[in-house]
Motif scaffolding. Structure first.
Motif, PDB file in Angstrom:
ATOM      1  N   GLY A   1       0.986  -1.312   0.120  1.00 12.71           N
ATOM      2  CA  GLY A   1      -0.066   0.116  -0.085  1.00 12.71           C
ATOM      3  C   GLY A   1       0.649   1.285   0.041  1.00 12.71           C
ATOM      4  N   LEU A   2       1.917   1.275   0.960  1.00 12.42           N
ATOM      5  CA  LEU A   2       2.780   2.406   0.841  1.00 12.42           C
ATOM      6  C   LEU A   2       3.604   2.698  -0.703  1.00 12.42           C
ATOM      7  N   GLY A   3       4.002   1.656  -1.063  1.00  8.45           N
ATOM      8  CA  GLY A   3       4.601   1.628  -2.379  1.00  8.45           C
ATOM      9  C   GLY A   3       3.689   2.072  -3.493  1.00  8.45           C
ATOM     10  N   GLY A   4       2.324   1.705  -3.273  1.00  8.82           N
ATOM     11  CA  GLY A   4       1.365   2.168  -4.228  1.00  8.82           C
ATOM     12  C   GLY A   4       1.217   3.720  -4.305  1.00  8.82           C
ATOM     13  N   TYR A   5       1.188   4.210  -2.999  1.00  3.82           N
ATOM     14  CA  TYR A   5       0.836   5.486  -2.540  1.00  3.82           C
ATOM     15  C   TYR A   5       1.927   6.314  -3.040  1.00  3.82           C
TER      16      TYR A   5
ATOM     17  N   ILE B   1      15.515  -6.095  -7.960  1.00  5.58           N
ATOM     18  CA  ILE B   1      16.786  -5.406  -7.570  1.00  5.58           C
ATOM     19  C   ILE B   1      17.168  -5.288  -6.237  1.00  5.58           C
ATOM     20  N   GLN B   2      16.170  -5.214  -5.198  1.00  8.30           N
ATOM     21  CA  GLN B   2      16.397  -5.344  -3.679  1.00  8.30           C
ATOM     22  C   GLN B   2      16.746  -6.819  -3.209  1.00  8.30           C
TER      23      GLN B   2
ATOM     24  N   ALA C   1      10.181   1.174  -1.006  1.00 11.52           N
ATOM     25  CA  ALA C   1       9.068   0.359  -0.328  1.00 11.52           C
ATOM     26  C   ALA C   1       9.614  -0.969  -0.380  1.00 11.52           C
ATOM     27  N   THR C   2       9.908  -1.610  -1.338  1.00 12.24           N
ATOM     28  CA  THR C   2      10.474  -3.094  -1.454  1.00 12.24           C
ATOM     29  C   THR C   2      11.641  -3.345  -0.687  1.00 12.24           C
TER      30      THR C   2
END
Length: 230
Positions: free
Chosen positions: A25-29, A64-65, A169-170
């Motif tokens: 959700g944070l990454g989407g935001y 990548i992460q 985020a990831t």
């Protein structure tokens, strides 16, 4: 026929779901915020193209992460006296054999990658294992913070900004998933390994011996030629 009783959910099953829901959700935001901030630059693109592009960027950021996570094990292992043996992401593995680097294919269920190092000399009192195990999560946290700063303070093309948000985020998600001690169905994560090794001297010696045997195999020695007590 009697129905088998349902197994209660374990905390190790709940935490990964909660972490990825929150980070997703944070990454989407963050990614959506980048598009709103620079919406004029994307006004000519169809919505479907924008959505597919964001999904691809998110999965690329995750990949990548994973690489950065394994690189963290490599870097912090080298800093604490370990030597390189193999580095795997997905099913692609780089292995050192007879002082040469070779590419091989290997998949291990429950892992997205793996960095195996050869251990320093055994010492029951001061054998280093914390930074080597924790290095992956530390690298995710450090790079996640860096990408967040780039996302927040550097105005770039919306897709680039969204990509930095996804990397942040990831990175946070993988860092938490590996730093919080958890036992999954197939493997223990790095945090759980550290906790077990801290509690049990025999586990520390087994960890050392496992890595040492891996190095002997990479050097061409056969298992049956190794000492039985190993």
């Amino acid at each position: 026929m009697q129905k088998s009783p349902k197994q209660p959910l374990r905390i190790s099953q709940i935490i990964p779901f909660v972490v990825f829901m929150l980070i997703g959700g944070l990454g989407g935001y963050w990614m959506g915020r980048s598009l709103v901030r620079y919406s004029a630059a994307l006004s000519t693109l169809p919505d479907a193209v924008v959505l597919v592009s964001l999904l691809l960027l998110f999965f690329l950021a995750l990949y990548i992460q994973i690489i950065l996570h394994e690189a963290g094990h490599l870097v912090f292992g080298l800093l604490t006296g370990y030597r390189f043996s193999s580095f795997r992401v997905g099913s692609l593995m780089l292995v050192q054999e007879d002082k040469h680097l070779r590419l091989k294919s290997l998949s291990i269920a429950g892992t997205g990658g793996q960095c195996i190092m050869l251990p320093p000399a055994w010492s029951e009192e001061r054998f280093p294992f914390v930074l080597y195990n924790l290095g992956g999560a530390l690298m995710n946290f450090l790079t996640g913070a860096l990408f967040f700063l780039l996302y927040w303070f550097v105005p770039l093309h919306p897709f680039v900004s969204a990509f930095f948000g996804a990397l942040a985020a990831t990175g946070l998600a993988l860092g938490l998933m590996n730093a919080i001690p958890l036992r999954f169905a197939l493997v223990d994560n790095d945090g759980k390994n550290i906790r077990l090794l801290q509690k049990d001297p025999q586990a520390r010696y087994a960890f050392y011996r496992m890595l040492d045997i891996h190095g002997q195999l990479a050097g061409g020695q056969r298992l049956r030629d190794m000492p039985e007590d190993w």
